[in-house]
Every structure is written in structure tokens, then in C-alpha cells.
Design a protein around this motif. Structure first.
Motif, short mmCIF file in Angstrom:
data_model
loop_
_atom_site.label_atom_id
_atom_site.label_comp_id
_atom_site.label_asym_id
_atom_site.label_seq_id
_atom_site.Cartn_x
_atom_site.Cartn_y
_atom_site.Cartn_z
N THR A 79 1.20 -9.79 -4.43
CA THR A 79 0.82 -8.79 -5.42
C THR A 79 0.62 -9.39 -6.80
O THR A 79 0.00 -8.75 -7.66
N GLY A 80 1.14 -10.60 -7.03
CA GLY A 80 0.91 -11.24 -8.32
C GLY A 80 -0.56 -11.48 -8.59
O GLY A 80 -1.02 -11.43 -9.74
N LEU A 81 -1.33 -11.74 -7.52
CA LEU A 81 -2.77 -11.93 -7.69
C LEU A 81 -3.44 -10.66 -8.19
O LEU A 81 -4.39 -10.71 -8.99
N LEU A 82 -2.93 -9.50 -7.76
CA LEU A 82 -3.49 -8.23 -8.24
C LEU A 82 -3.26 -8.08 -9.74
O LEU A 82 -4.15 -7.61 -10.47
N ALA A 83 -2.06 -8.46 -10.20
CA ALA A 83 -1.78 -8.38 -11.63
C ALA A 83 -2.71 -9.31 -12.42
O ALA A 83 -3.19 -8.94 -13.50
N THR A 84 -2.96 -10.48 -11.88
CA THR A 84 -3.86 -11.43 -12.56
C THR A 84 -5.27 -10.88 -12.62
O THR A 84 -5.95 -10.95 -13.66
N TYR B 261 -1.82 -2.39 -7.61
CA TYR B 261 -0.59 -3.12 -7.93
C TYR B 261 0.56 -2.16 -8.17
O TYR B 261 1.67 -2.36 -7.66
N ASN B 262 0.32 -1.11 -8.94
CA ASN B 262 1.38 -0.13 -9.21
C ASN B 262 1.81 0.59 -7.93
O ASN B 262 3.00 0.85 -7.71
N HIS B 263 0.83 0.90 -7.07
CA HIS B 263 1.15 1.55 -5.80
C HIS B 263 2.01 0.65 -4.92
O HIS B 263 3.03 1.08 -4.37
N LEU B 264 1.63 -0.62 -4.80
CA LEU B 264 2.40 -1.55 -3.97
C LEU B 264 3.77 -1.83 -4.57
O LEU B 264 4.74 -2.05 -3.83
N ALA B 265 3.86 -1.82 -5.90
CA ALA B 265 5.17 -2.01 -6.54
C ALA B 265 6.11 -0.86 -6.19
O ALA B 265 7.31 -1.07 -5.95
N ARG B 266 5.59 0.36 -6.14
CA ARG B 266 6.41 1.50 -5.74
C ARG B 266 6.84 1.39 -4.27
O ARG B 266 7.98 1.70 -3.91
N GLN B 267 5.90 0.96 -3.41
CA GLN B 267 6.24 0.77 -2.01
C GLN B 267 7.31 -0.31 -1.84
O GLN B 267 8.24 -0.16 -1.03
N SER B 268 7.18 -1.39 -2.60
CA SER B 268 8.18 -2.46 -2.54
C SER B 268 9.54 -1.98 -3.02
O SER B 268 10.57 -2.34 -2.43
N ALA B 269 9.56 -1.17 -4.07
CA ALA B 269 10.83 -0.63 -4.57
C ALA B 269 11.50 0.25 -3.52
O ALA B 269 12.73 0.22 -3.35
N ALA B 270 10.70 1.04 -2.79
CA ALA B 270 11.27 1.88 -1.73
C ALA B 270 11.86 1.02 -0.61
O ALA B 270 12.94 1.32 -0.09
N CYS B 271 11.17 -0.07 -0.25
CA CYS B 271 11.69 -0.96 0.78
C CYS B 271 12.96 -1.66 0.31
O CYS B 271 13.92 -1.83 1.08
#
Length: 244
Positions: A127-132, A192-202
Motif C-alpha cells: 500500500t505504500g506504493l499507493l501513497a507514493t 489507500y484510505n480504503h485499504l488502510a481501514r481494511q488493514s485496521a479491521a484485520c
């Protein structure tokens, strides 16, 4: 009077009419957009599988009454089995330390916290690539636009023609780079924000697994202390045999 050739203002036509620098910028932005959607699909599938596996592991640990049963119920693998085996390994290594229940719990918690942090980093991998892409794509597109406008003005000065028909194509081609930059950046930020939320749930589910493992550890230690207080000799980390 010679008729002027029609000017193609479609995105493909403007791409073909752009200079090599602007065209390279456009290709780079298109590649970045493709990478964004590829990461989105791959990580979405990964998170779907991880959450399903964590949910099954959580149910298994909820139903287990001892750490050994928890290890058997999570033997299919995954982070839950790693947690249980880490606790089991630390318990086995502490067999020669008498009356060390609190110390054992502390060592197991420290080990599980490190494993939990490593799992959190693994979930965010890629996901860091998405932020870049989200941060740099607008500036890359702007660079292509500025370069294209500079080239257009240079051509205008060389031809000494200032009509709109001469100026418009070059500026339109240059502005296409900015448009592509936004097309690449906006989905990258949203995804990126969507995947960050999914990662936080996991990660929250992983934290629940840590708590369940520690509950099994505490339960086993309580049984051992009860056996020891009843007069039976039990060493920390050993499994009491039925009939002792």
C-alpha cells in the motif's frame, strides 16, 4: 487556398501529437494508474481471505479450553496457529523456572506483541506504493503540462503565428498530462484510505486472537496452580496427566 488538416482532439490523438517528454509523462501516469487498480484488486482479495481465516481462528480459540486444544484447532495454519505455538514454545522453555506464572505471562505477551506488529506490517505491504502514486502523480502531470506549454510557446515564437488554431493543440496536449495525473492520483488516495481501514479491521481481529491466546495461557496456569495447591507436584509448563 489550401485547407488545413483537421486537428484530432481525442485523448489518443493528443497523445500521439505530444512531444517525447510529455508522452513519456503520460505513459508513466497510465502505468501508475494500472498499478493502483492492480494493487486494489490483489489486496481486496487478500483482506477478504485474511478476515475469513481470522474469524474461523477466533471461533476455534473461543471454543478451546486449553492451549493444547487451541493448537490442535488452529493447525490449519495462519497467524492464530503461530500465536499458539509461540505461547507453547515459551511455556516449554520455562519448565525449569519454578513459580514463575507472572513472568511467563509477561514473556508470552512480549512475544505475541512482536508477532502482532509483524502481521500488521505484512497486511500493509504494497500500500505504500499507493501513497507514493497519490502524492506524486499530480506533480508529475504538472511537470508534463509545464513542459508542453513551454514547447508550444517556443514553437509559436519560431513560427511567428499566434492564431488560436496554432496555440490550442499544443496547450491541449500539455493539459492532458495534468488530467492524467489527477486520474492516477485521486483513485490512489481513495484506495489507500480504503485499504488502510481494511488493514485496521484485520489488525483488530489479530489483537483479539492475542487476547484469546493469553486467556488460554492464564487458564492453563490456573489449573496448574490448583493442582500444586492440592499437593500434587507440577512444574510450570508441564501438562498434568489424568489420574495423577
Amino acid at each position: 487556398m489550401t485547407d488545413l488538416a483537421p486537428i484530432a482532439f481525442s485523448p489518443w490523438g493528443m497523445f500521439l501529437g505530444a512531444g517525447p517528454v510529455v508522452r513519456s509523462v503520460m505513459i508513466l501516469l497510465v502505468v501508475a494508474s494500472v498499478l493502483t487498480w492492480t494493487i486494489f484488486i490483489a489486496k481486496s482479495v487478500e483482506f477478504l481471505r485474511v478476515r475469513s481465516r481470522l474469524h474461523k481462528a477466533e471461533q476455534a480459540l473461543e471454543q478451546a479450553s486449553t492451549l493444547d486444544l487451541g493448537a490442535a484447532d488452529t493447525r490449519h495454519g495462519g497467524i492464530a496457529h503461530v500465536f499458539v505455538m509461540a505461547a507453547e514454545t515459551e511455556r516449554r522453555r520455562s519448565q525449569d523456572i519454578p513459580d514463575d506464572s507472572e513472568g511467563l505471562k509477561e514473556r508470552i505477551v512480549l512475544h505475541l506483541e512482536r508477532l502482532e506488529a509483524a502481521e500488521g506490517r505484512r497486511l500493509m505491504r504494497g500500500t505504500g506504493l499507493l501513497a507514493t502514486i497519490g502524492a506524486t502523480s499530480p506533480f508529475i502531470g504538472l511537470f508534463g503540462t509545464v513542459w508542453g506549454i513551454m514547447t508550444s510557446f517556443t514553437g509559436i515564437a519560431a513560427s511567428k503565428a499566434t492564431t488560436l488554431a496554432v496555440v490550442a493543440p499544443g496547450i491541449a496536449e500539455a493539459l492532458l498530462a495534468t488530467a492524467l495525473g489527477l486520474v492516477a492520483a485521486i483513485p490512489a488516495v481513495v484506495i489507500y484510505n480504503h485499504l488502510a481501514r481494511q488493514s485496521a479491521a484485520c489488525r483488530a481481529q489479530v489483537s483479539d486472537l492475542t487476547a484469546l491466546v493469553m486467556r488460554l495461557v492464564s487458564r492453563d496456569l490456573g489449573r496448574m496452580q490448583a493442582l500444586a495447591s492440592s499437593g500434587q507436584v507440577v512444574r510450570l509448563g508441564t501438562r498434568p496427566m489424568v489420574g495423577e
